[in-house]
Design an enzyme around this catalytic site. Sequence first.
Site, PDB file in Angstrom:
ATOM      1  N   HIS A 111       0.831  -1.206   0.000  1.00 35.82           N
ATOM      2  CA  HIS A 111       0.000   0.000   0.000  1.00 35.82           C
ATOM      3  C   HIS A 111       0.866   1.256   0.000  1.00 35.82           C
ATOM      4  O   HIS A 111       0.556   2.258   0.646  1.00 35.82           O
ATOM      5  CB  HIS A 111      -0.955  -0.029   1.190  1.00 35.82           C
ATOM      6  CG  HIS A 111      -1.897  -1.185   1.147  1.00 35.82           C
ATOM      7  ND1 HIS A 111      -3.199  -1.089   0.679  1.00 35.82           N
ATOM      8  CD2 HIS A 111      -1.710  -2.490   1.455  1.00 35.82           C
ATOM      9  CE1 HIS A 111      -3.769  -2.277   0.723  1.00 35.82           C
ATOM     10  NE2 HIS A 111      -2.881  -3.148   1.193  1.00 35.82           N
TER      11      HIS A 111
ATOM     12  N   HIS B 108      -1.976   3.747  -4.717  1.00 33.99           N
ATOM     13  CA  HIS B 108      -2.204   2.297  -4.733  1.00 33.99           C
ATOM     14  C   HIS B 108      -3.693   2.003  -4.642  1.00 33.99           C
ATOM     15  O   HIS B 108      -4.496   2.892  -4.339  1.00 33.99           O
ATOM     16  CB  HIS B 108      -1.484   1.632  -3.552  1.00 33.99           C
ATOM     17  CG  HIS B 108      -2.041   2.033  -2.226  1.00 33.99           C
ATOM     18  ND1 HIS B 108      -1.650   3.175  -1.565  1.00 33.99           N
ATOM     19  CD2 HIS B 108      -2.996   1.478  -1.434  1.00 33.99           C
ATOM     20  CE1 HIS B 108      -2.322   3.291  -0.431  1.00 33.99           C
ATOM     21  NE2 HIS B 108      -3.157   2.262  -0.332  1.00 33.99           N
TER      22      HIS B 108
ATOM     23  N   ASP C 162      -6.636  -0.631  -2.859  1.00 33.25           N
ATOM     24  CA  ASP C 162      -6.971  -1.608  -1.820  1.00 33.25           C
ATOM     25  C   ASP C 162      -7.915  -2.636  -2.423  1.00 33.25           C
ATOM     26  O   ASP C 162      -8.994  -2.272  -2.914  1.00 33.25           O
ATOM     27  CB  ASP C 162      -7.694  -0.949  -0.643  1.00 33.25           C
ATOM     28  CG  ASP C 162      -6.836   0.029   0.131  1.00 33.25           C
ATOM     29  OD1 ASP C 162      -5.623   0.095  -0.124  1.00 33.25           O
ATOM     30  OD2 ASP C 162      -7.403   0.749   0.979  1.00 33.25           O
TER      31      ASP C 162
ATOM     32  N   HIS D  72      -7.961  -6.591   1.781  1.00 30.32           N
ATOM     33  CA  HIS D  72      -7.226  -5.688   2.675  1.00 30.32           C
ATOM     34  C   HIS D  72      -7.871  -5.636   4.061  1.00 30.32           C
ATOM     35  O   HIS D  72      -7.169  -5.570   5.071  1.00 30.32           O
ATOM     36  CB  HIS D  72      -7.181  -4.295   2.046  1.00 30.32           C
ATOM     37  CG  HIS D  72      -6.458  -3.257   2.837  1.00 30.32           C
ATOM     38  ND1 HIS D  72      -5.248  -3.475   3.452  1.00 30.32           N
ATOM     39  CD2 HIS D  72      -6.787  -1.957   3.110  1.00 30.32           C
ATOM     40  CE1 HIS D  72      -4.851  -2.373   4.064  1.00 30.32           C
ATOM     41  NE2 HIS D  72      -5.771  -1.448   3.887  1.00 30.32           N
TER      42      HIS D  72
ATOM     43  N   HIS E 242      -6.425   2.415  17.772  1.00 27.85           N
ATOM     44  CA  HIS E 242      -6.924   1.417  16.831  1.00 27.85           C
ATOM     45  C   HIS E 242      -7.742   2.142  15.763  1.00 27.85           C
ATOM     46  O   HIS E 242      -8.672   2.886  16.068  1.00 27.85           O
ATOM     47  CB  HIS E 242      -7.799   0.392  17.547  1.00 27.85           C
ATOM     48  CG  HIS E 242      -8.449  -0.576  16.604  1.00 27.85           C
ATOM     49  ND1 HIS E 242      -7.743  -1.534  15.914  1.00 27.85           N
ATOM     50  CD2 HIS E 242      -9.747  -0.718  16.213  1.00 27.85           C
ATOM     51  CE1 HIS E 242      -8.571  -2.230  15.150  1.00 27.85           C
ATOM     52  NE2 HIS E 242      -9.779  -1.759  15.315  1.00 27.85           N
TER      53      HIS E 242
ATOM     54  N   GLU F  73      -6.054   5.139  -3.162  1.00 27.64           N
ATOM     55  CA  GLU F  73      -5.585   6.162  -2.232  1.00 27.64           C
ATOM     56  C   GLU F  73      -4.325   6.854  -2.752  1.00 27.64           C
ATOM     57  O   GLU F  73      -3.595   6.308  -3.577  1.00 27.64           O
ATOM     58  CB  GLU F  73      -5.319   5.538  -0.864  1.00 27.64           C
ATOM     59  CG  GLU F  73      -6.586   4.952  -0.244  1.00 27.64           C
ATOM     60  CD  GLU F  73      -6.342   4.035   0.927  1.00 27.64           C
ATOM     61  OE1 GLU F  73      -7.226   3.948   1.802  1.00 27.64           O
ATOM     62  OE2 GLU F  73      -5.280   3.376   0.964  1.00 27.64           O
TER      63      GLU F  73
END
Length: 213
Positions: free
Chosen positions: A46, A50, A52, A56, A160, A178
Amino acid sequence: MQIIDLSQPISDGMAVYPGDPRASIRPALSVEHDGVAVARLDFGSHTGTHLDAPSHVIAGGRTVDQIPLEWLIGPAAILRVSDAVAAQRIDAAALDDTLPETLPRIVCVQTGWDRHFGSAEMLRHPYLALELAEHLWARGARVLGVDALSPDPTADLSEHSELPVHEFWLGGSGVIVENLRGLSQIAGSAELSLLPLALHGGDGAPIRAVARV
């Protein structure tokens, strides 16, 4: 016809998403000593501009090599957000124009945050409201591009990350792109090519994103 490069160049030590592998590019062979030049590439799937794949974030989701190539080449709509600010939550009301009832398969949201790529400010990028992602999907989009690190907020390494847009979009077997750049050069729509490296079983892959206008 004009071809516009929408890709962040991959370079040694370039900025990556927090926690991702560092990008390293080193000489492996040289013309002087070996007769040929070969570089050793070491970076995450990534890195840079790139895509996803669903795998992913979705266990058992389809991988890079399972994404239909026809999804990644074709007409795209560019939705603009003028004067976007750090950590802005983007909903349909934030778009410069009214969201069309029907969208092409590829849709990109342009905030101008690509200008911060490589700086500390890139982590405080605007992000998409889940409701906006749902509207885009309902109108036909399946490939979602952003000119920032992520369509979701980027969390500090101590936190997180919550990824509601990723989970919704990739959970429907869509594709996310992204770190696009230069979307401001496209007036409304263009033909895009977003082809990834052919990584067998890959959860994502760098792409060379280009627009034809």
